[in-house]
Design an enzyme around this catalytic site. Structure first.
Site, PDB file in Angstrom:
ATOM      1  N   TRP A   1      -4.657  -3.048  -9.837  1.00  0.00           N
ATOM      2  CA  TRP A   1      -4.243  -1.647 -10.012  1.00  0.00           C
ATOM      3  C   TRP A   1      -3.358  -1.462 -11.248  1.00  0.00           C
ATOM      4  CZ3 TRP A   1      -3.671  -4.534  -5.565  1.00  0.00           C
ATOM      5  CH2 TRP A   1      -2.432  -5.168  -5.390  1.00  0.00           C
ATOM      6  N   ARG A   2      -2.994  -2.573 -11.894  1.00  0.00           N
ATOM      7  CA  ARG A   2      -2.211  -2.426 -13.126  1.00  0.00           C
ATOM      8  C   ARG A   2      -3.120  -2.273 -14.337  1.00  0.00           C
ATOM      9  NH1 ARG A   2       2.637  -6.631 -11.736  1.00  0.00           N
ATOM     10  NH2 ARG A   2       3.801  -5.148 -10.480  1.00  0.00           N
TER      11      ARG A   2
ATOM     12  N   GLU B   1      -0.678   1.902  -3.872  1.00  0.00           N
ATOM     13  CA  GLU B   1       0.674   2.062  -3.330  1.00  0.00           C
ATOM     14  C   GLU B   1       0.646   2.299  -1.824  1.00  0.00           C
ATOM     15  OE1 GLU B   1       3.430   1.340  -4.650  1.00  0.00           O
ATOM     16  OE2 GLU B   1       2.781   1.106  -6.718  1.00  0.00           O
TER      17      GLU B   1
ATOM     18  N   THR C   1       2.864  -4.233   3.321  1.00  0.00           N
ATOM     19  CA  THR C   1       1.836  -5.276   3.243  1.00  0.00           C
ATOM     20  C   THR C   1       1.999  -6.092   1.961  1.00  0.00           C
ATOM     21  OG1 THR C   1       0.396  -3.670   4.331  1.00  0.00           O
ATOM     22  CG2 THR C   1      -0.654  -5.646   3.542  1.00  0.00           C
TER      23      THR C   1
ATOM     24  N   LEU D   1      -5.987  -4.441   7.925  1.00  0.00           N
ATOM     25  CA  LEU D   1      -4.841  -4.199   7.036  1.00  0.00           C
ATOM     26  C   LEU D   1      -3.655  -3.623   7.821  1.00  0.00           C
ATOM     27  CD1 LEU D   1      -4.263  -4.525   4.001  1.00  0.00           C
ATOM     28  CD2 LEU D   1      -5.091  -2.203   3.645  1.00  0.00           C
ATOM     29  N   GLY D   2      -3.938  -3.043   8.987  1.00  0.00           N
ATOM     30  CA  GLY D   2      -2.862  -2.522   9.839  1.00  0.00           C
ATOM     31  C   GLY D   2      -2.341  -1.164   9.381  1.00  0.00           C
TER      32      GLY D   2
ATOM     33  N   TYR E   1       8.788   7.503  -1.077  1.00  0.00           N
ATOM     34  CA  TYR E   1       8.415   6.277  -1.787  1.00  0.00           C
ATOM     35  C   TYR E   1       7.080   6.454  -2.537  1.00  0.00           C
ATOM     36  CZ  TYR E   1       6.406   1.803  -2.808  1.00  0.00           C
ATOM     37  OH  TYR E   1       5.788   0.787  -3.482  1.00  0.00           O
TER      38      TYR E   1
ATOM     39  N   ASP F   1      12.123   0.586  -2.604  1.00  0.00           N
ATOM     40  CA  ASP F   1      11.465  -0.130  -1.508  1.00  0.00           C
ATOM     41  C   ASP F   1      12.355  -1.315  -1.112  1.00  0.00           C
ATOM     42  OD1 ASP F   1      11.126  -1.961  -3.528  1.00  0.00           O
ATOM     43  OD2 ASP F   1       8.981  -2.267  -3.188  1.00  0.00           O
TER      44      ASP F   1
ATOM     45  N   CYS G   1      16.623 -15.518 -13.558  1.00  0.00           N
ATOM     46  CA  CYS G   1      16.766 -14.051 -13.476  1.00  0.00           C
ATOM     47  C   CYS G   1      17.298 -13.480 -14.788  1.00  0.00           C
ATOM     48  CB  CYS G   1      17.714 -13.705 -12.330  1.00  0.00           C
ATOM     49  SG  CYS G   1      17.981 -11.939 -12.174  1.00  0.00           S
TER      50      CYS G   1
ATOM     51  N   CYS H   1      25.097  -9.985 -12.555  1.00  0.00           N
ATOM     52  CA  CYS H   1      24.945  -9.908 -11.100  1.00  0.00           C
ATOM     53  C   CYS H   1      26.266 -10.238 -10.404  1.00  0.00           C
ATOM     54  CB  CYS H   1      23.853 -10.877 -10.656  1.00  0.00           C
ATOM     55  SG  CYS H   1      23.642 -10.894  -8.871  1.00  0.00           S
TER      56      CYS H   1
HETATM   57  S1  SF4 Z   1      20.897 -12.563  -6.820  1.00  0.00           S
HETATM   58 FE1  SF4 Z   1      21.411 -11.622  -8.784  1.00  0.00          FE
HETATM   59  S2  SF4 Z   1      21.075 -13.250 -10.263  1.00  0.00           S
HETATM   60 FE2  SF4 Z   1      20.096 -13.889  -8.412  1.00  0.00          FE
HETATM   61  S3  SF4 Z   1      17.975 -13.245  -8.663  1.00  0.00           S
HETATM   62 FE3  SF4 Z   1      19.037 -11.584  -7.561  1.00  0.00          FE
HETATM   63  S4  SF4 Z   1      19.752 -10.191  -9.149  1.00  0.00           S
HETATM   64 FE4  SF4 Z   1      19.201 -12.091 -10.164  1.00  0.00          FE
END
Ligand code: SF4
Length: 381
Positions: A42-43, A55, A61, A98-99, A138, A156, A220, A226
């Site tokens: 779908w992308r 969506e 799912t 698929l439910g 959503y 989500d 990440c 974070c």
């Molecule tokens: S906890 Fe924070 S650093 Fe770790 S994956 Fe999630 S957003 Fe990234």
């Protein structure tokens, strides 16, 4: 939203998100997404109808489960008009397994609505799209942002998890009252130049990196910003309300043979598993044997007297809010004419012909065990 709530949300976000961070977060997320996004069917399209189908299927799912369903569905119904012209039973057959079948019924209903009221064009305005059957916050945000670049944040489970860790949001993700806070946090981060790309990137980060268990923080793109990681508290987020114990029900199901055919019934269109086919049966009462419950519930729902010949199997299944276990019996027709009390329709069909009907998932757990012969040939056990 009341003024007081709005002020509380603004204070909450200003407390946690510093404006300088926002552009850095957007930039890093965008670069990461460009390099790491999955190549999903779908992308490869800008068609709002196809994005909408994907969506709807993706709600509740997993992506891997959805892919083959999406491909079969789009092959059979390549356009919204094709879907609108189809019989609901065919739509349900393609959705089988698929439910959450209300999604299929609503999508089919909405397709007819779009043809009737919008000339077959998926509406690109929030009010019109959000008014369609089965479309909630959503779906509207996801489809309108991805297909039409409407600046609306998607929230989500993946997004809530990422945000709660990123900003140490102490609100339970499974509470409807915290939804507004997550939505307003996502709205503050949203890249208005590319809302569709931003929404998909945040969801993708939750699916691939910031996973529920063992998030891969080293990989990440947002790790430097974070808060949970900095506080070494990643596993403390997201917060959740503990759920009440899920009730479990005991059912008895009768596979009634008559002249080498078996009786199946269709559930009413509205409600749980609406429009799908199944074998008759019902709840086992306390102090009642499953065999007696099978005879009683068959008589109550289809008005037939049956003799229980053999216990075929016991199956287990978990729905969202309850679990069932069901004893499935092979029965021999004794007397009576079918009179329905609850089901919408009935058919006598050969065991081989069952594959033509949309049956819900519990039925698929035992139909491969069904004998083709009459119960007189089956030993009790
Ligand atoms: S906890 Fe924070 S650093 Fe770790 S994956 Fe999630 S957003 Fe990234």
């Amino acid at each position: 939203m009341s003024r007081k709530t709005r002020e509380r949300l603004i204070a909450f976000n200003e407390d946690r998100i510093c404006p300088q961070d926002i552009s850095a977060l957007r930039r890093r997320l965008k670069t990461w997404y460009r390099k790491n996004r999955r190549d999903l069917p779908w992308r490869a399209t800008c068609d709002p109808y196809r994005i909408w189908v994907s969506e709807v299927m993706l709600q509740q799912t997993q992506v891997d489960t959805v892919i083959p369903y999406y491909q079969r569905f789009i092959k059979r119904f390549p356009t919204l008009q094709c879907l609108a012209e189809a019989e609901l039973q065919e739509v349900l057959k393609l959705w089988e397994g698929l439910g959450y079948y209300a999604r299929a019924r609503n999508l089919h209903h909405a397709a007819k609505w779009v043809v009737e009221k919008h000339g077959g064009e998926v509406p690109n305005q929030w009010a019109a799209f959000n008014a369609l059957p089965g479309v909630g916050d959503y779906i509207a945000s996801a489809v309108l942002s991805i297909a039409f670049q409407e600046p609306s944040p998607v929230v989500d489970g993946n997004v809530k998890r990422v945000l709660s860790r990123l900003f140490e949001i102490d609100l339970p993700v499974n509470s409807s009252s915290s939804y507004r806070i997550f939505k307003s946090t996502a709205a503050r981060l949203l890249d208005s130049k590319d809302p569709g790309g931003f929404n998909q990137a945040l969801m993708e980060l939750g699916a691939l990196v910031c996973k529920p268990k063992n998030p891969d923080c080293d990989a990440c793109p947002l790790k430097d910003r974070c808060k949970a990681r900095r506080a070494q508290a990643v596993n403390a987020y997201p917060k959740r309300f503990s759920r009440r114990a899920v009730p479990q029900f005991h059912l008895a199901v009768g596979v009634i043979f008559k002249n080498r055919r078996v009786l199946i019934v269709r559930r009413p269109d509205n409600g749980l598993l609406g429009g799908l086919w199944e074998f008759p049966g019902g709840r086992v009462s306390p102090q009642e044997s499953p065999e007696a419950a099978c005879r009683r519930t068959v008589l109550e729902t289809v008005n037939l007297k049956v003799e229980v010949s053999a216990r075929l199997t016991r199956i287990y299944h978990a729905y969202t809010h309850f679990k069932i276990f069901a004893d499935v019996f092979i029965c021999r027709y004794e007397s009576g004419r079918v009179k329905l009390n609850g089901p919408a329709e009935h058919r006598w069909v050969s065991v081989k012909a069952l594959s033509r009907y949309p049956l819900h998932r519990t039925q698929h757990k035992f139909i491969h065990l069904l004998p083709l012969k009459e119960p007189s040939d089956i030993r009790s056990g």
